[in-house]
Scaffold this motif. Structure first.
Motif, PDB file in Angstrom:
ATOM      1  N   GLN A   1       0.872  40.430   1.775  1.00 45.42           N
ATOM      2  CA  GLN A   1       1.657  39.465   0.998  1.00 45.42           C
ATOM      3  C   GLN A   1       0.769  38.785  -0.040  1.00 45.42           C
ATOM      4  O   GLN A   1      -0.439  38.640   0.159  1.00 45.42           O
ATOM      5  N   TRP A   2       1.351  38.344  -1.128  1.00 50.43           N
ATOM      6  CA  TRP A   2       0.580  37.629  -2.137  1.00 50.43           C
ATOM      7  C   TRP A   2      -0.029  36.371  -1.536  1.00 50.43           C
ATOM      8  O   TRP A   2       0.673  35.574  -0.915  1.00 50.43           O
ATOM      9  N   SER A   3      -1.334  36.178  -1.722  1.00 49.12           N
ATOM     10  CA  SER A   3      -1.985  34.999  -1.166  1.00 49.12           C
ATOM     11  C   SER A   3      -1.424  33.723  -1.788  1.00 49.12           C
ATOM     12  O   SER A   3      -1.272  32.701  -1.106  1.00 49.12           O
ATOM     13  N   GLU A   4      -1.071  33.786  -3.078  1.00 48.37           N
ATOM     14  CA  GLU A   4      -0.517  32.597  -3.743  1.00 48.37           C
ATOM     15  C   GLU A   4       0.790  32.162  -3.085  1.00 48.37           C
ATOM     16  O   GLU A   4       1.057  30.960  -2.938  1.00 48.37           O
ATOM     17  N   TYR A   5       1.577  33.150  -2.683  1.00 50.61           N
ATOM     18  CA  TYR A   5       2.853  32.816  -2.039  1.00 50.61           C
ATOM     19  C   TYR A   5       2.622  32.212  -0.659  1.00 50.61           C
ATOM     20  O   TYR A   5       3.283  31.238  -0.275  1.00 50.61           O
ATOM     21  N   ILE A   6       1.685  32.774   0.100  1.00 46.07           N
ATOM     22  CA  ILE A   6       1.386  32.231   1.432  1.00 46.07           C
ATOM     23  C   ILE A   6       0.876  30.798   1.313  1.00 46.07           C
ATOM     24  O   ILE A   6       1.280  29.913   2.077  1.00 46.07           O
TER      25      ILE A   6
END
Length: 223
Positions: free
Chosen positions: A177-182
């Protein structure tokens, strides 16, 4: 009453009981069929994804950047729950996940369409992600595998799995998953602007900003 008469009465009773049993069984089967959700229609799900979701999440669920999550390979049951959580709740209560954009999209979908589009995204192959900050990988790995005992933070792997595959219904796949989203979601739990998972609210509240970034970056590289 002679023996023949008694035999006829016994036979009539047996036939009546059998018929009643059959009626009850058919009724139960019909009720079960009515209450069971229909099977996912992948063609319909693909159409919804292309028409409604593609601009942000990609037609196959592989979004182009961290502003929007990757949905490809995510558990269908989890996606259905999130879509329902975006909708306003009965009694005029606000959605459990407050997102003005998703409220509109989710509210336009009925339960079957949610099942259809969730199944479509779940059936797609997620593109792998990667950790980008080598300096924070040891910290992120420690939190993921062992948690932070003195803060009461459990290991992420306990719910999301050693490789981030998650558990259907309850815990999402975070692998790639995108780290920015997490980071954004952990901060939303931390700030109590996302309210559809009480354990995650408590866990996120105990993490520092640096720890959130470290474990999010580590999760992005899991596969």
């Amino acid at each position: 009453m002679n023996r023949l008469g008694k035999s006829l009465k016994v036979l009539q009773f047996a036939i009546g009981a059998t018929a009643a049993g059959l009626v009850a069984s058919v009724s139960m089967m019909a009720t079960a069929a009515e209450s069971a959700p229909a099977k996912p229609d992948l063609a319909r799900g693909q159409a919804i994804a292309g028409q409604v979701c593609a601009a942000c999440h990609g037609a196959d669920g592989n979004s182009s950047g961290g502003a929007y999550p990757k949905l490809a390979g995510q558990h269908a049951e989890y996606l259905v729950k999130q879509l329902k959580d975006f909708k306003p709740q009965p009694g005029g209560k606000p959605p459990a996940r407050n997102n003005p954009i998703m409220v509109g999209f989710a509210s336009a979908l009925n339960d079957q369409d949610m099942i259809n589009v969730a199944a479509w995204f779940s059936s797609q192959t997620p593109k792998p992600g990667a950790a980008h900050d080598a300096k924070t990988v040891p910290v992120g790995q420690k939190i993921w595998r062992a948690g932070i005992a003195d803060k009461g933070v459990p290991a992420c792997a306990g719910c999301h799995g050693p490789t981030g595959q998650g558990i259907p219904v309850q815990y999402p796949r975070l692998s790639g998953q995108w780290s920015e989203y997490i980071v954004a979601q952990l901060q939303a739990f931390q700030q109590r602007t996302r309210n559809n998972n009480e354990p995650m609210r408590e866990i996120a509240h105990r993490l520092s900003d640096d720890e959130i970034k470290a474990v999010a970056d580590y999760a992005a590289g899991l596969h």
